[in-house]
Scaffold this active site. Structure first.
Site, PDB file in Angstrom:
ATOM      1  N   ASP A  79       0.945  -1.100   0.128  1.00  0.00           N
ATOM      2  CA  ASP A  79       0.132   0.173  -0.129  1.00  0.00           C
ATOM      3  C   ASP A  79       0.953   1.260   0.064  1.00  0.00           C
ATOM      4  OD1 ASP A  79      -3.075   0.748   1.201  1.00  0.00           O
ATOM      5  OD2 ASP A  79      -1.510   2.175   1.201  1.00  0.00           O
ATOM      6  N   ASP A 135      -3.825   2.465  -5.148  1.00  0.00           N
ATOM      7  CA  ASP A 135      -2.545   2.405  -4.498  1.00  0.00           C
ATOM      8  C   ASP A 135      -2.168   1.296  -3.695  1.00  0.00           C
ATOM      9  OD1 ASP A 135      -4.048   2.777  -2.135  1.00  0.00           O
ATOM     10  OD2 ASP A 135      -2.209   4.173  -1.153  1.00  0.00           O
ATOM     11  N   GLU A 136      -2.967   0.249  -3.925  1.00  0.00           N
ATOM     12  CA  GLU A 136      -2.680  -1.102  -3.133  1.00  0.00           C
ATOM     13  C   GLU A 136      -2.819  -2.460  -4.113  1.00  0.00           C
ATOM     14  OE1 GLU A 136      -5.487  -2.241   0.016  1.00  0.00           O
ATOM     15  OE2 GLU A 136      -7.046  -0.777  -1.131  1.00  0.00           O
TER      16      GLU A 136
HETATM   17  P1  TTP Z   1      -5.329   5.019   1.400  1.00  0.00           P
HETATM   18  O1  TTP Z   1      -4.476   3.953   1.155  1.00  0.00           O
HETATM   19  O2  TTP Z   1      -6.250   4.823   2.183  1.00  0.00           O
HETATM   20  O3  TTP Z   1      -4.423   6.474   2.104  1.00  0.00           O
HETATM   21  P2  TTP Z   1      -3.045   7.112   1.531  1.00  0.00           P
HETATM   22  O4  TTP Z   1      -2.267   6.302   0.685  1.00  0.00           O
HETATM   23  O5  TTP Z   1      -3.364   8.382   1.362  1.00  0.00           O
HETATM   24  O6  TTP Z   1      -2.425   6.806   2.945  1.00  0.00           O
HETATM   25  P3  TTP Z   1      -1.583   5.819   3.782  1.00  0.00           P
HETATM   26  O7  TTP Z   1      -0.441   6.169   3.901  1.00  0.00           O
HETATM   27  O8  TTP Z   1      -2.555   5.700   5.156  1.00  0.00           O
HETATM   28  O9  TTP Z   1      -1.919   4.535   2.855  1.00  0.00           O
HETATM   29  O10 TTP Z   1      -5.906   5.646  -0.133  1.00  0.00           O
HETATM   30  C1  TTP Z   1      -5.129   6.017  -1.233  1.00  0.00           C
HETATM   31  C2  TTP Z   1      -5.632   7.160  -1.810  1.00  0.00           C
HETATM   32  O11 TTP Z   1      -6.912   6.842  -2.224  1.00  0.00           O
HETATM   33  C3  TTP Z   1      -5.483   8.414  -1.123  1.00  0.00           C
HETATM   34  O12 TTP Z   1      -4.123   8.755  -1.452  1.00  0.00           O
HETATM   35  C4  TTP Z   1      -6.391   9.224  -1.485  1.00  0.00           C
HETATM   36  C5  TTP Z   1      -7.360   8.364  -1.880  1.00  0.00           C
HETATM   37  N1  TTP Z   1      -8.475   8.493  -1.032  1.00  0.00           N
HETATM   38  C6  TTP Z   1      -9.676   9.281  -1.253  1.00  0.00           C
HETATM   39  O13 TTP Z   1      -9.755  10.196  -2.106  1.00  0.00           O
HETATM   40  N2  TTP Z   1     -10.358   9.312  -0.212  1.00  0.00           N
HETATM   41  C7  TTP Z   1     -10.429   8.513   0.907  1.00  0.00           C
HETATM   42  O14 TTP Z   1     -11.547   8.768   1.733  1.00  0.00           O
HETATM   43  C8  TTP Z   1      -9.469   7.850   1.114  1.00  0.00           C
HETATM   44  C9  TTP Z   1      -9.183   6.964   2.203  1.00  0.00           C
HETATM   45  C10 TTP Z   1      -8.491   7.760  -0.048  1.00  0.00           C
HETATM   46 MG    MG Z   2      -2.123   3.940   0.643  1.00  0.00          MG
END
Ligand code: TTP
Ligand code: MG
Length: 358
Positions: free
Chosen positions: A8, A114-115
Site C-alpha cells: 500500500d 494504491d494497493e
Molecule cells: P489510502 O491508501 O487509504 O491512503 P493514503 O495512501 O493516502 O495514505 P496511507 O499512507 O495511510 O496509505 O488511499 C489511497 C488514496 O486514495 C489516497 O492517497 C487518496 C485516495 N482516497 C480518497 O480519495 N478518499 C478517501 O477517503 C481515502 C481513504 C483515500
Molecule cells: Mg495508501
C-alpha cells in the site's frame, strides 16, 4: 504454503504531488476539494504525514482541515498546502508501480489505485519473501521516488492488516504460527469489513478487540450478522483462503459519441449516456467478461478540452442499471460549476468500464 504480500502506497496522492514540486518537500500537504478560505464544501482525499500531525485525515470536511491548518499556523507551524486532485497523474503513477511489482511476482492483484496483493509463494520461505519485498520497496523508491508499506503473511486478510502496522515506509512480516497472536490485540475495526456500524454494535456488547470477538461461536456470529457473521468467525482467527484475482490484459470496454450539435441540454446528454451504457454492457458481455469494478466517463467540451471522471465501486457489478447509475453520477458535475464553471457546451461523451474480471 502460500506467502502473500500486500503493498500500500504511503499518503499516495499527496506523495505524488510532493515528489513533483520540490518546494513542497517536507511541508504539510492536503489533496482534496478547494478549501475556499474555510468556506469550501467537499472533503480531504488524503493528507501527507506532516499534515496528519495536525489531525487532518482522509474524508474529513475540507473546511475542518482548513481550520486545523489555520490553528497550526497561529501556533507558528507551517500552514498546509491545499491541492486539488489530478486523478490521471495518480493513475499513471499507479500503473508504473504495478509494472514494477509484476517484475517480481508472477501474480499481482490490483486492489485499488494504491494497493495490490502479490503472490510470493514461489519464494519458499519468509526470509526470501522479505528480501523480495525490500527489493520492491527500494525500486519504487529509486525509480518512482515514492514510499510504500508492505505486509507479508499466509493470506490476503492478514497481509492487508500487516501493511498498515508500520506506515510509512514499513515492512511487517507475520509468520503463520504468529497469525492469531498478531490479530488478537487489534481493535475490531482493523478487520476489513468491520465498519463504524458493526463496531458500534459490538462496542455495546463490550467487544473492543479481536480477542473479545473470538469468544463468540460461529452460530452466535451468524445470528448477529447473518452470512457475514460466519465469514467474520474465520477472519478473527486470521483465516482467509481467498485467491488473488488478476485482471485480463484487455483493460477496458467503452464507447463514445459526438453530438450532432454541441449541447448543454441535460436531457439530450443523458439520453446518449443511456444508449452508450447499453452498448458498453452488450460488448462487455459479448467479450466474455463477468464483472467490472470501475466506471469512467469522458466529456469533451466544444473547445476540445477533455475531462474524465471515474469511480471504483465497492462490489464488482455487471448490470446495466449499475453502469447507468454510476455513469450518471459521474456526469452530473459537468452540468454545473463543479466540472464546468464556464458552462461550456459538450461536444462528445464517452463511458467505459475497467477493472474487469472474467
Ligand atoms: P489510502 O491508501 O487509504 O491512503 P493514503 O495512501 O493516502 O495514505 P496511507 O499512507 O495511510 O496509505 O488511499 C489511497 C488514496 O486514495 C489516497 O492517497 C487518496 C485516495 N482516497 C480518497 O480519495 N478518499 C478517501 O477517503 C481515502 C481513504 C483515500
Ligand atoms: Mg495508501
Amino acid at each position: 504454503m502460500r506467502i502473500i504480500a500486500h503493498l500500500d502506497m504511503d499518503a499516495f496522492f499527496a506523495a505524488v504531488e510532493e515528489r513533483e514540486r520540490p518546494r513542497l518537500r517536507g511541508k504539510p500537504i492536503i489533496v482534496g476539494a478547494d478549501p475556499k478560505n474555510g468556506q469550501g464544501r467537499g472533503v480531504v482525499s488524503t493528507a501527507n504525514y506532516a499534515a496528519r500531525e495536525y489531525g487532518i485525515r482522509s474524508a474529513m470536511p475540507i473546511s475542518q482541515a482548513w481550520r486545523l491548518s489555520e490553528g497550526a499556523r497561529r501556533n507558528g507551524k507551517p500552514a498546509a498546502v491545499f491541492l486539488e486532485p489530478d486523478f490521471n497523474k495518480y493513475a499513471d503513477a499507479s500503473d508504473k508501480i504495478i509494472a514494477i511489482a509484476k517484475t517480481y511476482a508472477p501474480l499481482v492483484e490490483q486492489a485499488s489505485i494504491d494497493e495490490m496483493y502479490l503472490d510470493l509463494s514461489f519464494s519458499k520461505n519468509y526470509g526470501q519473501a522479505e528480501k523480495i519485498a525490500n527489493k520492491i520497496k527500494r525500486e519504487i523508491k529509486t525509480r518512482e521516488r515514492l514510499t510504500c508499506s508492505i505486509g507479508i503473511s499466509p493470506n490476503k486478510l492478514v497481509s492487508k492488516i500487516a501493511s498498515d502496522m508500520k506506515k510509512p515506509d514499513g515492512l511487517t512480516i507475520v509468520l503463520p504460527e504468529f497469525v492469531e497472536k498478531f490479530i488478537e490485540p487489534l481493535a475490531i475495526r482493523k478487520i476489513p469489513g468491520i465498519g463504524p456500524k458493526t463496531e458500534e454494535l459490538f462496542l455495546k456488547k463490550g467487544v473492543r478487540i479481536v480477542a473479545d470477538l473470538k469468544k463468540f461461536s460461529r452460530e452466535e456470529l451468524g445470528e448477529i450478522l447473518g452470512v457475514w457473521g460466519l465469514e467474520l468467525y474465520e477472519k478473527v482467527r486470521g483465516r482467509d483462503d481467498s485467491p488473488l484475482i488478476e485482471e485480463r490484459e484487455v483493460k477496458s470496454v467503452g464507447s463514445q459519441e459526438t453530438f450532432e450539435k454541441d449541447t448543454l441540454d441535460s436531457g439530450i446528454v443523458i439520453n446518449l449516456l443511456k444508449v452508450l451504457a447499453d452498448e458498453v454492457i452488450g460488448n462487455f458481455k459479448k467479450e466474455g467478461f463477468e464483472k467490472f469494478r470501475r466506471v469512467v466517463v469522458t466529456v469533451r467540451f466544444a473547445d476540445f478540452e477533455t475531462k474524465t471522471k471515474s469511480r471504483t465501486i465497492k462490489e464488482p457489478a455487471d448490470s446495466l442499471e449499475t453502469l447507468q447509475f454510476e455513469a450518471l453520477n459521474l456526469l452530473m458535475p459537468f452540468f454545473d460549476k463543479r466540472e464546468n464553471p464556464r458552462a461550456k457546451k459538450i461536444r462528445l461523451i464517452g463511458i467505459r468500464v475497467e477493472k474487469l474480471t472474467v
